[in-house]
Design a protein around this motif. Structure first.
Motif, PDB file in Angstrom:
ATOM      1  N   VAL A  15       0.878  -1.166   0.000  1.00  0.00           N
ATOM      2  CA  VAL A  15       0.000   0.000   0.000  1.00  0.00           C
ATOM      3  C   VAL A  15       0.918   1.218   0.000  1.00  0.00           C
ATOM      4  CG1 VAL A  15      -1.776   1.279   1.209  1.00  0.00           C
ATOM      5  CG2 VAL A  15      -1.830  -1.214   1.239  1.00  0.00           C
ATOM      6  N   SER A  16       0.955   1.942  -1.120  1.00  0.00           N
ATOM      7  CA  SER A  16       1.973   2.976  -1.276  1.00  0.00           C
ATOM      8  C   SER A  16       1.453   4.185  -2.031  1.00  0.00           C
ATOM      9  CB  SER A  16       3.183   2.394  -2.031  1.00  0.00           C
ATOM     10  OG  SER A  16       4.066   3.416  -2.436  1.00  0.00           O
ATOM     11  N   ASP A  17       1.971   5.358  -1.675  1.00  0.00           N
ATOM     12  CA  ASP A  17       1.653   6.598  -2.380  1.00  0.00           C
ATOM     13  C   ASP A  17       2.676   6.882  -3.483  1.00  0.00           C
ATOM     14  OD1 ASP A  17       0.275   8.869  -3.026  1.00  0.00           O
ATOM     15  OD2 ASP A  17       1.083  10.092  -1.401  1.00  0.00           O
ATOM     16  N   ALA A  18       3.408   5.864  -3.905  1.00  0.00           N
ATOM     17  CA  ALA A  18       4.287   5.993  -5.070  1.00  0.00           C
ATOM     18  C   ALA A  18       3.408   5.843  -6.320  1.00  0.00           C
ATOM     19  CB  ALA A  18       5.395   4.949  -5.024  1.00  0.00           C
ATOM     20  N   ASN A  19       3.757   4.974  -7.248  1.00  0.00           N
ATOM     21  CA  ASN A  19       2.881   4.701  -8.383  1.00  0.00           C
ATOM     22  C   ASN A  19       3.185   3.316  -8.941  1.00  0.00           C
ATOM     23  OD1 ASN A  19       4.664   4.935 -10.962  1.00  0.00           O
ATOM     24  ND2 ASN A  19       5.180   6.774  -9.792  1.00  0.00           N
ATOM     25  N   ARG A  20       2.233   2.791  -9.706  1.00  0.00           N
ATOM     26  CA  ARG A  20       2.308   1.394 -10.140  1.00  0.00           C
ATOM     27  C   ARG A  20       3.530   1.111 -11.014  1.00  0.00           C
ATOM     28  NH1 ARG A  20      -0.612  -2.958  -9.638  1.00  0.00           N
ATOM     29  NH2 ARG A  20      -2.198  -1.758  -8.521  1.00  0.00           N
ATOM     30  N   PHE A  21       3.839   1.998 -11.943  1.00  0.00           N
ATOM     31  CA  PHE A  21       4.977   1.740 -12.826  1.00  0.00           C
ATOM     32  C   PHE A  21       6.284   1.682 -12.037  1.00  0.00           C
ATOM     33  CE2 PHE A  21       8.481   3.067 -15.582  1.00  0.00           C
ATOM     34  CZ  PHE A  21       8.366   2.128 -16.609  1.00  0.00           C
ATOM     35  N   PHE A  22       6.494   2.628 -11.145  1.00  0.00           N
ATOM     36  CA  PHE A  22       7.711   2.644 -10.342  1.00  0.00           C
ATOM     37  C   PHE A  22       7.821   1.370  -9.505  1.00  0.00           C
ATOM     38  CE2 PHE A  22       8.612   7.507  -9.919  1.00  0.00           C
ATOM     39  CZ  PHE A  22       8.563   7.626 -11.299  1.00  0.00           C
ATOM     40  N   ILE A  23       6.739   1.037  -8.798  1.00  0.00           N
ATOM     41  CA  ILE A  23       6.779  -0.122  -7.896  1.00  0.00           C
ATOM     42  C   ILE A  23       6.972  -1.421  -8.671  1.00  0.00           C
ATOM     43  CG2 ILE A  23       5.438  -1.495  -6.250  1.00  0.00           C
ATOM     44  CD1 ILE A  23       4.157   1.113  -5.300  1.00  0.00           C
ATOM     45  N   GLU A  24       6.166  -1.630  -9.712  1.00  0.00           N
ATOM     46  CA  GLU A  24       6.250  -2.893 -10.449  1.00  0.00           C
ATOM     47  C   GLU A  24       7.590  -3.054 -11.142  1.00  0.00           C
ATOM     48  OE1 GLU A  24       2.845  -3.341 -12.978  1.00  0.00           O
ATOM     49  OE2 GLU A  24       1.570  -4.015 -11.301  1.00  0.00           O
ATOM     50  N   THR A  25       8.146  -1.955 -11.651  1.00  0.00           N
ATOM     51  CA  THR A  25       9.469  -2.038 -12.289  1.00  0.00           C
ATOM     52  C   THR A  25      10.520  -2.494 -11.293  1.00  0.00           C
ATOM     53  OG1 THR A  25       8.920  -0.288 -13.886  1.00  0.00           O
ATOM     54  CG2 THR A  25      11.254  -0.721 -13.498  1.00  0.00           C
ATOM     55  N   ILE A  26      10.479  -1.939 -10.091  1.00  0.00           N
ATOM     56  CA  ILE A  26      11.496  -2.272  -9.088  1.00  0.00           C
ATOM     57  C   ILE A  26      11.300  -3.675  -8.524  1.00  0.00           C
ATOM     58  CG2 ILE A  26      12.360  -1.694  -6.776  1.00  0.00           C
ATOM     59  CD1 ILE A  26      11.885   1.264  -7.512  1.00  0.00           C
ATOM     60  N   VAL A  27      10.078  -4.035  -8.117  1.00  0.00           N
ATOM     61  CA  VAL A  27       9.891  -5.346  -7.489  1.00  0.00           C
ATOM     62  C   VAL A  27      10.114  -6.483  -8.487  1.00  0.00           C
ATOM     63  CG1 VAL A  27       8.387  -4.491  -5.654  1.00  0.00           C
ATOM     64  CG2 VAL A  27       7.361  -5.305  -7.785  1.00  0.00           C
ATOM     65  N   GLU A  28       9.808  -6.220  -9.752  1.00  0.00           N
ATOM     66  CA  GLU A  28      10.098  -7.241 -10.767  1.00  0.00           C
ATOM     67  C   GLU A  28      11.599  -7.372 -10.975  1.00  0.00           C
ATOM     68  OE1 GLU A  28       8.589  -8.626 -15.203  1.00  0.00           O
ATOM     69  OE2 GLU A  28       7.996  -6.664 -14.423  1.00  0.00           O
ATOM     70  N   HIS A  29      12.306  -6.251 -10.981  1.00  0.00           N
ATOM     71  CA  HIS A  29      13.760  -6.260 -11.183  1.00  0.00           C
ATOM     72  C   HIS A  29      14.480  -6.989 -10.057  1.00  0.00           C
ATOM     73  CE1 HIS A  29      17.749  -4.937 -12.321  1.00  0.00           C
ATOM     74  NE2 HIS A  29      17.911  -4.358 -11.135  1.00  0.00           N
ATOM     75  N   ILE A  30      14.004  -6.834  -8.818  1.00  0.00           N
ATOM     76  CA  ILE A  30      14.692  -7.465  -7.683  1.00  0.00           C
ATOM     77  C   ILE A  30      14.104  -8.842  -7.342  1.00  0.00           C
ATOM     78  CG2 ILE A  30      15.472  -5.288  -6.741  1.00  0.00           C
ATOM     79  CD1 ILE A  30      13.217  -5.309  -4.760  1.00  0.00           C
ATOM     80  N   GLY A  31      13.140  -9.290  -8.148  1.00  0.00           N
ATOM     81  CA  GLY A  31      12.672 -10.671  -8.042  1.00  0.00           C
ATOM     82  C   GLY A  31      11.676 -10.964  -6.946  1.00  0.00           C
ATOM     83  N   ILE A  32      10.871  -9.968  -6.559  1.00  0.00           N
ATOM     84  CA  ILE A  32       9.897 -10.221  -5.484  1.00  0.00           C
ATOM     85  C   ILE A  32       8.458  -9.897  -5.901  1.00  0.00           C
ATOM     86  CG2 ILE A  32      11.534  -9.968  -3.582  1.00  0.00           C
ATOM     87  CD1 ILE A  32      10.487  -7.086  -3.220  1.00  0.00           C
ATOM     88  N   LYS A  33       8.230  -9.632  -7.182  1.00  0.00           N
ATOM     89  CA  LYS A  33       6.890  -9.251  -7.620  1.00  0.00           C
ATOM     90  C   LYS A  33       5.867 -10.332  -7.290  1.00  0.00           C
ATOM     91  CE  LYS A  33       4.208  -7.662 -11.606  1.00  0.00           C
ATOM     92  NZ  LYS A  33       4.231  -7.363 -13.071  1.00  0.00           N
ATOM     93  N   ASP A  34       6.236 -11.601  -7.480  1.00  0.00           N
ATOM     94  CA  ASP A  34       5.303 -12.699  -7.235  1.00  0.00           C
ATOM     95  C   ASP A  34       5.037 -12.946  -5.755  1.00  0.00           C
ATOM     96  OD1 ASP A  34       5.058 -13.056  -9.944  1.00  0.00           O
ATOM     97  OD2 ASP A  34       6.503 -14.699 -10.064  1.00  0.00           O
ATOM     98  N   CYS A  35       5.791 -12.276  -4.880  1.00  0.00           N
ATOM     99  CA  CYS A  35       5.566 -12.440  -3.440  1.00  0.00           C
ATOM    100  C   CYS A  35       4.319 -11.689  -2.978  1.00  0.00           C
ATOM    101  CB  CYS A  35       6.771 -11.944  -2.639  1.00  0.00           C
ATOM    102  SG  CYS A  35       8.273 -12.943  -2.847  1.00  0.00           S
TER     103      CYS A  35
END
Length: 270
Positions: free
Chosen positions: A91-111
């Motif tokens: 739950v974040s006041d960032a934005n979807r593109f920023f968050i998804e780009t980072i969590v996918e890059h560091i390998g935790i998106k599926d968590c």
């Protein structure tokens, strides 16, 4: 551990800085951004291509995001909590593109089972557009504690359907599924409102010496959840795994007590 939901803020919690500021600074748009900030809402300013991205391509933005610093123990902590069976959400006041780009890059998106944040899309010209989670001009959320574009807990009666509902909706949905305990991690003042909505038996993990920690220290009597502070990624990992273990044991004890009660009733015990 199906009964435990772990809710993460993103900026200065999962990553070690504010993703908006990181992108603006790395792309050389800081001066213009700061000039406009006194007269333009933050969320609207992030949607201004020149003010936030200095006219760079979406690929340039993505490359900057992939360089965002993150403590080396945060990813293992998240993977460990996920492996233990916790339901993880952002739950974040960032934005979807920023968050998804980072969590996918560091390998935790599926968590994560869910990401709640300001929506984005790429327009016909290949430009990244960033929108407020709530249209605060036509449908204010009615919470004085939170920024106008997002209250991490609830919305006002003026919103239709589930627009704007975040933690309140999550609590209702997991309660219907039989999940009981929440662990909330955050750092900013926007994390204070949802922290106040946690109940006894829940846990809040504020980052020490950040705004959420300061607000909790000044309003301890209003926070029902157990407070477990952390200061960096190493401590986040240690505290999170300790708290999830505590919550798991409490959940197991509760289930055992429930089974014992049912057994006693079946056997005619008072």
């Amino acid at each position: 551990m199906a009964g435990i939901v772990v809710v993460f803020d993103f900026d200065k919690t999962i990553i070690d800085l504010d993703s908006d500021n990181w992108v603006v600074d790395e792309l050389g748009a800081t001066d213009l951004f700061n000039q406009l900030l006194p007269t333009v809402p933050w969320n609207a300013l992030m949607d201004d291509e020149e003010a936030s991205f200095a006219g760079k391509s979406i690929e340039d933005v993505a490359e900057v995001l992939k360089r965002a610093p993150i403590h080396p123990r945060v990813v293992p902590a998240i993977k460990a909590a996920h492996a233990m069976g916790c339901d993880l959400r952002i739950v974040s006041d960032a934005n979807r593109f920023f968050i998804e780009t980072i969590v996918e890059h560091i390998g935790i998106k599926d968590c994560f089972s869910e990401i709640n944040t300001n929506p984005t899309r790429v327009d016909e010209e290949g430009r990244l557009r960033i929108f407020p989670y709530i249209d605060f001009h036509s449908s204010p959320h009615g919470c004085d504690l939170c920024p106008p574009n997002m209250c991490k807990y609830h919305s006002s009666h003026m919103l239709s359907g589930e627009q704007g509902l975040i933690l309140e909706r999550i609590q209702a949905s997991v309660s219907a599924e039989g999940k009981k305990k929440f662990i909330y991690l955050g750092d900013g003042s926007g994390d204070f409102c949802p922290s106040l909505k946690l109940g006894e038996g829940d846990y809040v993990m504020p980052r020490k010496n950040y705004p959420l920690w300061d607000l909790i220290c000044k309003n301890r009597d209003h926070v029902k959840a157990e407070i477990h502070e952390w200061s960096d990624g190493e401590e986040l990992e240690r505290v999170l795994l300790r708290v999830t273990s505590m919550a798991s044991m409490e959940e197991s004890s509760s289930e055992l007590f429930s089974v014992d009660c049912k057994f006693e009733k079946v056997n005619g015990c008072p």
